[in-house]
Design an enzyme around this catalytic site. Sequence first.
Site, PDB file in Angstrom:
ATOM      1  N   HIS A 124     -71.997   7.783 -62.331  1.00 25.98           N
ATOM      2  CA  HIS A 124     -70.796   7.238 -61.876  1.00 25.98           C
ATOM      3  C   HIS A 124     -71.311   5.859 -61.273  1.00 25.98           C
ATOM      4  O   HIS A 124     -71.578   5.980 -59.929  1.00 25.98           O
ATOM      5  CB  HIS A 124     -70.332   8.215 -60.568  1.00 25.98           C
ATOM      6  N   HIS A 142     -70.449   1.610 -61.451  1.00 26.19           N
ATOM      7  CA  HIS A 142     -69.726   0.383 -62.089  1.00 26.19           C
ATOM      8  C   HIS A 142     -70.742  -0.692 -62.315  1.00 26.19           C
ATOM      9  O   HIS A 142     -71.323  -1.463 -61.117  1.00 26.19           O
ATOM     10  CB  HIS A 142     -68.567   0.216 -61.083  1.00 26.19           C
ATOM     11  N   HIS A 174     -61.506   8.974 -62.267  1.00 28.47           N
ATOM     12  CA  HIS A 174     -61.506   8.982 -60.617  1.00 28.47           C
ATOM     13  C   HIS A 174     -60.548   9.819 -60.222  1.00 28.47           C
ATOM     14  O   HIS A 174     -59.460   9.686 -60.439  1.00 28.47           O
ATOM     15  CB  HIS A 174     -61.323   7.596 -60.141  1.00 28.47           C
ATOM     16  N   GLU A 182     -60.580  11.128 -54.305  1.00 26.05           N
ATOM     17  CA  GLU A 182     -61.367  10.187 -53.225  1.00 26.05           C
ATOM     18  C   GLU A 182     -60.081   9.770 -52.442  1.00 26.05           C
ATOM     19  O   GLU A 182     -60.245  10.087 -51.040  1.00 26.05           O
ATOM     20  CB  GLU A 182     -62.016   8.980 -54.213  1.00 26.05           C
ATOM     21  N   ASP A 207     -72.414   4.573 -57.503  1.00 27.88           N
ATOM     22  CA  ASP A 207     -70.872   4.060 -57.536  1.00 27.88           C
ATOM     23  C   ASP A 207     -71.008   2.609 -57.519  1.00 27.88           C
ATOM     24  O   ASP A 207     -70.834   1.819 -58.844  1.00 27.88           O
ATOM     25  CB  ASP A 207     -70.081   4.381 -56.399  1.00 27.88           C
ATOM     26  N   ASP A 208     -70.897   1.865 -56.536  1.00 27.39           N
ATOM     27  CA  ASP A 208     -71.085   0.292 -56.531  1.00 27.39           C
ATOM     28  C   ASP A 208     -72.001   0.042 -55.502  1.00 27.39           C
ATOM     29  O   ASP A 208     -71.832  -0.493 -54.435  1.00 27.39           O
ATOM     30  CB  ASP A 208     -69.736  -0.423 -56.060  1.00 27.39           C
TER      31      ASP A 208
END
Length: 323
Positions: free
Chosen positions: A8, A10, A188, A191, A269-270
């Site tokens: 996961h 990006h 996704h 969340e 994630d980011d």
Amino acid sequence: MLPFAELHLHLEGTLEPEMVFELAERNRVALPWRDADDLRGRYSYGCLQDFLDLYYANMAVLRTEADFAELTDAYLARAARAGVVRAEVFCDLQAHTARGVPAPVVLSGVADALGRAEADHGVSAGLILTFLRHLPAEDAARSYAEAIATGVDLLGVGLCSSEIGFPAAPFADLYARARADGLHTVAHAGEEGGPDSVWEVLEHLRVERVDHGIRAMSDPELVRHLAERRIPLTVCPLSNVRLRAVGELSAHPLPAMLDAGLVACVNSDDPAYFGGYLDDNIAAVTDAFGLTPDQVATLARNSIEASFLPAADKQRLLSTVPA
């Protein structure tokens, strides 16, 4: 160091402030921030949309094939230092084509770096094309067609961006097309949205993995379903805290997920926006919950099991994780 798969991630979320300014200078893009420190100081978010506004604004500096290759290679180098041996990364193609960057420029740059990942960094890699759920499914279908036309190898498709007010069901036909093309499916959910969001991507998109999924824990039937079918959840603890999906790390449901027998794994994630790459996330949850070495090894095993590697490659990697 334990081997982990990162599932996961990006690529656009690995764009560090320093690289934002380097690429802005290279591509003659005017930025509204004084310097990298000024930009980094704005990484405080009241909600998901606050983050997304900065996330999309910073993408303006990504213009050329070399930019995308450099971004991807920088992530892979950092991931290797974190113990990542397998990376299945997301690319938000629509966000780039919408601002005039052609699909072949984006995907060829990313694919160039991914193609060298194992030789250069010891990381095997795959590319997942993510669709933006706040845009119409028809737009995602056009993006998918553009991606296929480039000839770049795709591992799978995903669905990201805002959950609230943007249902997943309209993307069902596109997901069916991707499955028919031999691609894996993720999305996704859970969340921002509740358990219903997770049920929706399972039932309508037939996903093989759920990205985030932390709100599934409020539905015992859903937890049983996920556990019995070994449907993985790609959890992003530092992201969840920074976006206020949980109030603080000590309130994160990761320990409960493991206790319930879920195939939960930790991801970043980011990371440029949320303060940590995979090793930072592992260290944070280990400290917050007092995880034992066996529990950390379970997270490593879960990540490898949840990957889309061939069975033989999974077994090879699993054999390197202490039982």
